[in-house]
Design an enzyme around this catalytic site. Sequence first.
Site, PDB file in Angstrom:
ATOM      1  N   TYR A 178      37.321  45.987  34.709  1.00 48.15           N
ATOM      2  CA  TYR A 178      38.639  45.581  34.219  1.00 48.15           C
ATOM      3  C   TYR A 178      39.559  46.794  34.266  1.00 48.15           C
ATOM      4  O   TYR A 178      39.416  47.733  33.493  1.00 48.15           O
ATOM      5  CB  TYR A 178      38.490  45.064  32.786  1.00 48.15           C
ATOM      6  N   LYS A 230      39.062  43.012  37.840  1.00 49.68           N
ATOM      7  CA  LYS A 230      40.248  42.329  37.292  1.00 49.68           C
ATOM      8  C   LYS A 230      41.350  43.379  37.249  1.00 49.68           C
ATOM      9  O   LYS A 230      41.288  44.328  36.471  1.00 49.68           O
ATOM     10  CB  LYS A 230      39.967  41.770  35.899  1.00 49.68           C
TER      11      LYS A 230
END
Length: 295
Positions: free
Chosen positions: A134, A161
């Site tokens: 992330y 992400k």
Amino acid sequence: MDLEGIYSALLTPFSEDETIDRRAIGPLLEFQIRLGIDGVYVGGSSGEAMLQSLDERADYLSNVAAATGGRLKLIAHVGTIATRDALRLSEHAAKAGYQAISAIPPFYYDFSRPEVMTHYRELADASGLPLIVYNFPARTSGFTLPELVELLSHPNIIGIKHTSRDMFLLERIRHAVPDAIVYNGYDEMCLAGFAMGAQGAIGTTYNFMGDVFVALRTCAAAGRIEEARRLQVMANRVIQALIKVGVMPGSKALLGIMGVNCGPSRRPFRKIEATDLAALREAVAPILAWREDRG
């Protein structure tokens, strides 16, 4: 399993006393299914996970998996400050039936780059599920391209992400590691992310207008860029109103307007006022009209 597609960064419904409202989980997920999204990303910042205990987070992961009944792809966000806590949530996600995990970098303390990289490697080594890194530089220290290439070389780290406005970096990741899955993270830049090579997107507003972004992705893939841009503009008008009233409580209010009760956000998030509701109703009206026209 193919993990590309549009994912709601799933909200967490609360009762007025701020406990998780288990009765609301089913209706929320049924609405996600009706919107036509591919999956849900559970336990992230949109789900107010950092305002919950580890036991609450683990229980919510289980309850969501049970309610989906295999009809949605499932990614569990297990990010915490402590590596041991992330490992615990990762084990729970695997037992609950998730297809992948994701984790924000350890935050608050000024962890060194080697410490952050080791945290991810330990999580990837121990996890029975593939890991999605992330990258969220607005909330944590962001990653450089060499760091991301290094992490994505781990056999159990499959993607990222990318919640960043750096579309150049997104494209460079796709070029450097073409087999990795890259998810666009900022809803207001979804079209830009797809244009630069993202294979999926994870977003808060997909909870209540995921159908818009499913259509946007279809248009972008077919080269219908003007149509996709109109959908992005329509969504961005809602996002602009959301930013003014507060994204988390505002998103729950918009779901309420659509007949899905998710209750309030946990304090210290503010409560939505009547004037906020009026502004949100006005902003979302084109979305509702578009949805009705589609039948």
